[in-house]
Structures are given as C-alpha cells and as structure tokens.
Design a protein around this motif. Structure first.
Motif: not given
Length: 419
Positions: A198-209
């Motif tokens: 989940k953290e990696k997914e959130l980090q990925s989403e944040k990177t996209q943002l």
C-alpha cells in the motif's frame, strides 16, 4: 495731392507715373504714364501668376496631406482591430490561467492528502512491524522453552495431570498454542506485506501527482508568460494608437493650415485679378488721355481770367496739400493747378480743376472745406498762390504730384514728386 485709380491700385502704385509735361509755347504733350502702367500691369500679372503657382502648390500639399491623414486613420483603425483581437485572446488566456491555477490548487490538495495517507500508512506499517516482531519474539521464547524444558514439562504433566485424559488435553493445548503462534506470525507477515504494498502504491500515486504538478506548473508558467506577452503587446498597441492619433491630429492641423493658406491665396488672386483689371482699365484710359493730350492746346496765362475767390480757394488748397512743405513746394502745388487750367484736357477754371472728381484728396476728405471755413491758409500759401496765378512755375508743365514711390520719376521738391 492723391489720385485714385480704382480698386486695388494702392498695392500697385508703381503705375502712377503719369507725367504730362508740355512746353509753354504750345509744344505737343509728352506722355510717360502709359509705359509705367504697362510695367505695373506686367508686374501685377507676374504677381498673379506666382500666386496661382503658390495656390497650386498649396493644393497639392493639401491633397498629399489629406492622403497621409487617410492612411494614418486607416492604420489607426487596423491597430484598433488588432488590439481588439489581442484583448479577446488575453481574455481567453486569463480564463485558461484561472483554470490551470485552479487545477494546480486541487492537485496540491490531492498531494497533501496523499502525503497524509502515506504518513498514516507508514505509521501503520511501523506498528505492524513492531507487532510482528513482538509476536515473533514471544513465539520464539515459547518454542525455546518447550524444547529446552520438554523433559521437565513432560514429567510435570505426568505427575500433575492426574489422568491420561488431562495429559492429552495439556498436550493439545501446547500444540494449539504453537499453531496459534505460527498463524499469528504469518498473519502479521501478510499485514506487513500488504501495508508495504500500500505504501509503495501511495508513493507511486504521489510520484504521478508530483509529475502532474510539474506539468501543471509548466502550463501555468506558459500561460502566464502568454498573458504577460499579450498584455505587453496590447500596451504597445495602445501606445502606438496614441502616437498615431497624435500624428493624425498634427496632420489634420497641417491640412487646416493648408486649407487656410489656399483660401488666402484664392483671396489674393481675387484681389490681384481686380488689380490687373483695374490696371488694364487704367492703361486704356491713359492711352486715351495720351491721344487726347497729343491733340490738346495750351493757353497762355494771359488768356486766363480768374474769378473772385480763386485766390482764396487756391491758397487754402495749397495749405491742405503743402502746408508743412517749404515755400518752393507750395508754389509747385499751385503751379500744378494752374497748369491744368491752361491745358485743354482739364477744366479751364480754378474751381473746375480743384473740384474735378477724384483729383485732390482734401476735397474728398473734407479738409479743404474745413480750411475754407476757418480761413486756414497762411501768408506763404497766399504768396505761392499769387505766384502760380501770375504764371510762375518751378515744375515746368507737370500736372500731377504725390509722395515719392519707387519707380516714379519726376521733379522732387520737399516731400512730393511732380510729374
């Protein structure tokens, strides 16, 4: 004495050089005025021609100025249209900038929320790892205890269970406890993996943002640059329009000056045309007088009979025309009057000569009438009148006089030229 030759002649006085000088013995009259008038007429025509050229040049300048004004107004109209297009473009760009700025604000809110989620997830992961480690440590201790103390536990269980059934129950309990530890350990491991994922997914989403935020900021910068550039272009157009309108105003003023100048030249031409016509009429009259003078006869002073009052009238005319002149100038004025009386071209009496229409300015102005009423003639004026009436003359047979002007030749006495 001043003579009037019609409208406009005061500008062309060079033509007033009519000189009728004849010999006392009855010689033919010599006329010089015609040549002077011809010269004045040529000068007047030359002046008229120059005025026509000036008028033509001024009209050309006026036409050129009006063309410049039309071009300038067309430029102003074009700049207004282009300025309007830029203003519409600026309005659209401002709308885009507002939309991009709003999107950027929303995006920053999303990033803040995502960072909060990541922080919370990281805290949950840390707690899960702690729980996993604690569970693992507890299970490890129990396992080690069981393996290290298994003989003691077995003897203790055998000694204390009381029955074989209780022994089996204790054995099942130990097995269940071990199974529970393994289950919980696997569960905590899975929780850690899920939280980590989940953290990696959130980090990925944040990177996209973050990447999208960079793009939005770039778009915001681009649109902001276009807004600034378009605003600058609009201000430049405003300045250019202002300058062009100022230039158009100057051109309009110049056009009005040319129009006024053209009207002035037209008025001059009208006056000069009148002068030319007057000189042409004057020339014709002088030719007529020349022909008449050539055929005229002159009387001797002895043939003249003076009427009562002629001396008083002539003395006062001399006072009006030459009161401030030296005695010779007074005699000369009287001689002109008597020369006319002697000539067959003019009236044969002093009264007729003096009151002939348009000949002596004091008659027309009323000064002579005032002098006669007041008896203004001085003793010198009477002496000059007596001399002239006796046939004395210091100007020959001249029948005209006036104040000197360029081009007029004659006998100069005091402030007058006699011709």
């Amino acid at each position: 004495m001043k003579r009037y030759w019609g409208r406009g002649l005061k500008l062309l006085t060079l033509g007033l050089s009519l000189t009728l000088c004849i010999n006392a013995g009855g010689a033919p009259v010599k006329v010089h005025a015609t040549e002077e008038t011809k010269k004045a007429l040529e000068e007047a025509k030359d002046k008229l021609s120059k005025t026509k050229d000036q008028l033509s040049e001024t009209k050309d300048q006026l036409s050129e100025t009006k063309d410049q004004l039309d071009d300038k107004k067309e430029d102003i109209s074009t700049m207004h249209k282009e300025k309007s297009v830029l203003e519409n473009k600026l309005s659209d760009l401002n709308d885009q900038l507002s939309e991009v700025s709003s999107n950027l604000s929303d995006l920053e809110d999303q990033i803040d929320k995502k960072e909060d989620e990541i922080t919370l997830t990281q805290e949950e992961l840390a707690q899960a790892i702690i729980t996993r480690d604690e569970q693992y440590a507890a299970m490890k201790k129990r396992v080690m205890f069981i393996y290290e103390k298994q003989n003691f536990m077995l003897l203790d269980m055998l000694a204390n269970v009381g029955s074989f059934a209780n022994f089996l129950n204790h054995t099942n309990y130990v097995a269940s406890l071990s199974a529970y530890d393994r289950k919980m350990l696997e569960q905590y491991k899975e929780t850690c993996v899920n939280i980590d994922a989940k953290e990696k997914e959130l980090q990925s989403e944040k990177t996209q943002l973050d990447e999208y935020k960079v793009e939005v900021k770039a778009e915001q910068s681009r649109v902001s640059g276009l807004v600034s550039k378009t605003s600058g272009s609009i201000n430049e157009y405003k300045q250019n329009i202002s300058n062009a309108e100022s230039e158009a105003k100057d051109i309009e003023n110049q056009a009005r000056e040319y129009e006024d100048q053209a009207k002035e030249y037209e008025a001059q031409m009208e006056s000069q045309n009148a002068d030319v016509k007057a000189l042409e009429a004057k020339l014709a009259e002088e030719i007529r007088l020349s022909k008449l003078a050539a055929k005229s006869k002159w009387r001797n002073i002895s043939e003249v009979t003076f009427a009562e009052g002629d001396r008083y009238l002539l003395a006062n005319l001399i006072y009006c025309e030459a009161g401030a002149e030296p005695y010779e100038g007074k005699v000369a004025v009287g001689a002109v009057v008597i020369n006319r009386v002697l000539s067959s071209v003019y009236p044969d009496t002093v009264v007729g000569v003096i009151y002939q229409s348009g000949q002596f300015s004091p008659v027309g102005s009323g000064r002579l009438a005032l002098a006669l009423a007041n008896g203004s003639a001085t003793e010198a004026c009477y002496q000059a009148a007596d001399a002239a009436m006796s046939g004395a003359t210091n100007v020959g047979n001249c029948v005209y006089f006036r104040t000197p002007i360029p081009g007029l030749s004659g006998i100069n006495i005091g402030g007058h030229v006699f011709y």
